[in-house]
Design a protein around this motif. Structure first.
Motif, PDB file in Angstrom:
ATOM      1  N   GLN A   1       3.049  43.857 126.956  1.00  0.00           N
ATOM      2  CA  GLN A   1       3.562  43.264 125.725  1.00  0.00           C
ATOM      3  C   GLN A   1       3.059  41.833 125.663  1.00  0.00           C
ATOM      4  O   GLN A   1       3.182  41.091 126.642  1.00  0.00           O
ATOM      5  N   VAL A   2       2.478  41.487 124.531  1.00  0.00           N
ATOM      6  CA  VAL A   2       2.019  40.124 124.306  1.00  0.00           C
ATOM      7  C   VAL A   2       2.774  39.591 123.103  1.00  0.00           C
ATOM      8  O   VAL A   2       2.702  40.164 122.013  1.00  0.00           O
ATOM      9  N   GLN A   3       3.499  38.521 123.332  1.00  0.00           N
ATOM     10  CA  GLN A   3       4.321  37.923 122.272  1.00  0.00           C
ATOM     11  C   GLN A   3       3.748  36.564 121.915  1.00  0.00           C
ATOM     12  O   GLN A   3       3.456  35.759 122.810  1.00  0.00           O
ATOM     13  N   ASP A   4       3.598  36.293 120.649  1.00  0.00           N
ATOM     14  CA  ASP A   4       3.180  34.956 120.224  1.00  0.00           C
ATOM     15  C   ASP A   4       4.312  33.983 120.506  1.00  0.00           C
ATOM     16  O   ASP A   4       5.473  34.278 120.235  1.00  0.00           O
ATOM     17  N   GLY A   5       3.957  32.839 121.041  1.00  0.00           N
ATOM     18  CA  GLY A   5       4.958  31.814 121.278  1.00  0.00           C
ATOM     19  C   GLY A   5       5.365  31.724 122.728  1.00  0.00           C
ATOM     20  O   GLY A   5       4.941  32.507 123.572  1.00  0.00           O
TER      21      GLY A   5
ATOM     22  N   HIS B   1       3.372  26.566 119.700  1.00  0.00           N
ATOM     23  CA  HIS B   1       2.919  27.603 118.760  1.00  0.00           C
ATOM     24  C   HIS B   1       1.584  28.217 119.186  1.00  0.00           C
ATOM     25  O   HIS B   1       1.233  29.312 118.743  1.00  0.00           O
ATOM     26  N   ALA B   2       0.851  27.533 120.058  1.00  0.00           N
ATOM     27  CA  ALA B   2      -0.440  28.053 120.514  1.00  0.00           C
ATOM     28  C   ALA B   2      -0.309  28.967 121.733  1.00  0.00           C
ATOM     29  O   ALA B   2      -1.300  29.530 122.189  1.00  0.00           O
ATOM     30  N   SER B   3       0.896  29.117 122.239  1.00  0.00           N
ATOM     31  CA  SER B   3       1.067  29.893 123.467  1.00  0.00           C
ATOM     32  C   SER B   3       1.306  31.373 123.177  1.00  0.00           C
ATOM     33  O   SER B   3       1.673  31.766 122.074  1.00  0.00           O
ATOM     34  N   SER B   4       1.065  32.169 124.191  1.00  0.00           N
ATOM     35  CA  SER B   4       1.365  33.594 124.173  1.00  0.00           C
ATOM     36  C   SER B   4       2.112  33.911 125.459  1.00  0.00           C
ATOM     37  O   SER B   4       1.841  33.334 126.502  1.00  0.00           O
ATOM     38  N   THR B   5       3.030  34.849 125.369  1.00  0.00           N
ATOM     39  CA  THR B   5       3.807  35.249 126.535  1.00  0.00           C
ATOM     40  C   THR B   5       3.495  36.708 126.845  1.00  0.00           C
ATOM     41  O   THR B   5       3.585  37.569 125.967  1.00  0.00           O
ATOM     42  N   VAL B   6       3.092  36.959 128.077  1.00  0.00           N
ATOM     43  CA  VAL B   6       2.689  38.299 128.503  1.00  0.00           C
ATOM     44  C   VAL B   6       3.737  38.865 129.448  1.00  0.00           C
ATOM     45  O   VAL B   6       4.172  38.185 130.384  1.00  0.00           O
ATOM     46  N   THR B   7       4.141  40.106 129.205  1.00  0.00           N
ATOM     47  CA  THR B   7       5.018  40.825 130.124  1.00  0.00           C
ATOM     48  C   THR B   7       4.465  42.232 130.307  1.00  0.00           C
ATOM     49  O   THR B   7       3.815  42.776 129.405  1.00  0.00           O
ATOM     50  N   VAL B   8       4.722  42.794 131.471  1.00  0.00           N
ATOM     51  CA  VAL B   8       4.380  44.188 131.745  1.00  0.00           C
ATOM     52  C   VAL B   8       5.641  44.832 132.316  1.00  0.00           C
ATOM     53  O   VAL B   8       6.101  44.455 133.392  1.00  0.00           O
TER      54      VAL B   8
END
Length: 122
Positions: A65-69, A52-59
């Protein structure tokens, strides 16, 4: 050659694990870390926060785009990463076998394809 020991396990709920068991596992990981360090094979070791503390980054197409989780939600989560530098897979597997995380989860052993060392990719 460098190998990543990827520690996977189910994430326990708050208070689900007995505090004495947590202390015992912390001591086991401390001894394991000291053994890795004493053998001169430890490159890095990290225990990760829960998913739950992670973030997923995509370009994609220039758009951030930054997604929680996490990237993918699973029952077992990536809980830690230990990078070791050993001569071969057999040595990496031997260290994985000694990892305390193998007693309650799984330790995936994956060779590094390339490493960034002293300012350059190997």
């Amino acid at each position: 050659m460098r190998y990543a020991l990827l520690l996977h396990s189910r994430e326990p709920g708050q208070g689900e694990i007995d505090p004495d068991a947590i202390t015992a596992m912390q001591e086991a990981f401390g001894a394991y870390g000291r053994a890795l360090e004493s053998a001169g094979v430890l490159v890095a070791a990290e225990v990760l926060e829960q998913q739950h503390a992670s973030s997923t980054v995509t370009v994609r197409e220039g758009a951030l785009q930054v997604q929680d989780g996490p990237f993918a939600e699973t029952k077992e989560a990536l809980a830690g990463v230990i990078v070791i530098d050993v001569p071969d897979l057999d040595a990496a597997l031997a260290w994985a076998e000694k990892c305390p995380g193998a007693t309650y989860g799984a330790v995936e052993v994956r060779p590094a394809a390339t490493s960034y060392i002293n300012g350059a990719w190997t």
